[in-house]
Design a protein around this motif. Sequence first.
Motif, PDB file in Angstrom:
ATOM      1  N   UNK A 215      22.750  70.988  69.217  1.00  0.00           N
ATOM      2  CA  UNK A 215      21.834  71.987  68.674  1.00  0.00           C
ATOM      3  C   UNK A 215      21.437  72.998  69.755  1.00  0.00           C
ATOM      4  N   UNK A 216      21.252  72.518  70.986  1.00  0.00           N
ATOM      5  CA  UNK A 216      20.932  73.450  72.089  1.00  0.00           C
ATOM      6  C   UNK A 216      22.056  74.473  72.265  1.00  0.00           C
ATOM      7  N   UNK A 217      23.303  74.014  72.153  1.00  0.00           N
ATOM      8  CA  UNK A 217      24.454  74.927  72.289  1.00  0.00           C
ATOM      9  C   UNK A 217      24.499  75.934  71.131  1.00  0.00           C
ATOM     10  N   UNK A 218      24.206  75.456  69.923  1.00  0.00           N
ATOM     11  CA  UNK A 218      24.197  76.365  68.769  1.00  0.00           C
ATOM     12  C   UNK A 218      23.113  77.428  68.934  1.00  0.00           C
ATOM     13  N   UNK A 219      21.964  77.035  69.478  1.00  0.00           N
ATOM     14  CA  UNK A 219      20.900  78.009  69.725  1.00  0.00           C
ATOM     15  C   UNK A 219      21.359  79.066  70.732  1.00  0.00           C
TER      16      UNK A 219
END
Length: 540
Positions: A275-279
Motif C-alpha cells: 500500500x505504501x508503494x501504491x501511495x
Amino acid sequence: MKKRMRVLGLVLAGALCASACAGCGSNNSSSSAGSTVAATNENFNKEGLPIAKNTITLNVLTTRWGSMGDTFTKNQWLVDLEKQTNVKIKWQVQSLNDWSEQKSIMLASGELPDIIIGDQTFTSEDIVNNQDLFQPMDDLIEQYMPNYKKALAEYPQIKKVSIFPDGKMYSLAKNLPSRPSVRNQPIINKTWLDKLGLKAPTTVDELENVLKAFKEKDPNGNGKADELPVIGTNKSLNLNLLDPFMEADPYDTNFVLESGKPVYKYATAGYKEGVKWLNQLYKEGLIDTEAFTADDTMDTAKNQDANTARVGFTYAWTPDALFGKWSSQYEAIAPIAGPDGTKRAGGDPDGYSSITGNEVEITKTCKHPEIAARWVDQFYTNEASIQNFWGAIGTVIKKNSDGTYELNDPPAGTSADAWYWDQSLRDFGPKYVTKDFQSKIKLSSKSGDGLKLEISKLGEQYLQKDFFPNNIMHTAEEYAEMPTLATDLGNYANATLAKWVTKGGVDAEWDAYQKKLKDMGLDKYVKIQSDAYNRYLQAK
C-alpha cells in the motif's frame, strides 16, 4: 420453522415460482412418464444403455451468465445422449443476473427440479442451510456412477471439494481440461515500450520508471497528456498490483497462508508495504485519480477509448478481454519482482478454476435418483467432458484419425470464447478429463484457451503452490456468522485502502487499523476460516 417458512415462501412465490419451477421435480416427470414413476425399478437398467427402458423426463436447472440463452442444449452430444439413454431432459435455464431472488424463492418453497447443474446455481452455503432438499450422493456414486467413482479415486482433490462437514457428498465436482495455472499476468503496452525505447520491467523500481515515461512522454503520440499508466477496476484497484509484496490469494478469498496458517490478507506486513508503494505511485500521478470511483463502464471506456490507446499497465487473463481493438498493442510479461527480489504468481497448480465443487446436485424432489445418477455419470468421460466444455465433435471439435482433437475456427464475427459458451455448458457442469487425455488436445497458442495456456508459462515457475482454497466447506453455524464478519471487515479494509493510496498515512495509522479490525471481529473470522481449512486438509 423451516417447513413453515417454505410454505410461506411457496405462497409468496406466486406466478414467479410457477415460472421458475415449471415442471419442477418429478411431479411433471410423473405426468410425462406416466406409469414409469410407479414402476421405477422395472424401468431402470443398472448397466448399459438405455438407462430407462421406456422414455422418462427429468427436469434440469442450470444458470448462465447474462443473456447467453439456451443454445447449448442443441449440443449434438446432448441430443445423442437423449436418444441413447431414453432420458428426455426438460431444461430450465436461468440468467445469473436475477438468479439470487429466484433462488431464494425456490429454496423457500422446497420445490426443486430433479437435477441442478453449475456451481453458481447453488453454493455450499445454500446446500448446508437446506440440506434436507438434496440427495446424499455417496450411495448413488457407489452403485450407479462408475465414471465419477473413478475420478474420485484418480484425483483426490475432487473429493476434497465435495465432502460436506457431516462427511457426506451432497454435490459432485468437476475438473476442466486445458486450464492455465496462473490466474492473471502483468499486461503492458508493448507499442509504447518500443516507441520509447524501453524494456519490459522486471522489478517494482523498473515498473515505476516505465510508468513515469508512459505519463510524461506522450507514447500514444496524440499530443495530449491523456495517458493513464494504471487505472482502477470497478471502484477499486486491481490487487494483483500487490503481488510483488505479499503472498498470493488467487481466488479472492481475502485470506493468504503464512507458515501454513490462514491470515487475513489486509492485515499482513506485505500488504502494508504494498500500500505504501501504491501511495507513492498515486502521488506521482501514475494511478488514475478515478481509480476508486469509476465503475466498470467507465473503466471499459478508458481501456477501449475509440480514438487511441490510453492505458499502460494492468493485470489480466489475456489482453483481448480488456483492450478491444487496441489488444495487439499489449503483451503479457513475467511477474514483477518485489523489493526483496521475489517474483510471485497467483494461481493453481491443478489449473486455475479447474476443480470446483457443487457442479451437480440431485434433489430430494427427484423420484428417480438412480436414473438421474446414471444420466449425470455419462458426463464424466473424457470425450463427453471436452464436448461439454467447447462443443460437440463435428461442430466445434475435430477428431483426428490419430486420436487427437483440435478446435475448429469460430464463425466469422464471433470470438472463440463466445462460440464455446454458445455451444456447450462451458465452465459449468459435470466434467472430468484425465491428465493423459489432455495431451491429445491440440490448441492454437494464438487465441482462446490455447493463448491462455501460452501466457500462463510466463508465470508458472513463480507460482505459489500454497494458497487458501476457495472450495472449503463451512458448517451451518459458521455460515450464520461469516457473511456479516466478511462484509463488515471487507468494507472497512477497502475504504481504508482507498484512503491510504490517495492520501497516505498507512505507517501512522497501522496499529489503530489493526486494533479496529480486531474490534470488528477479525479473530472470530480467522478462527472460522482456520477451522474450515483444517477440515479441508483432513478430508479424504
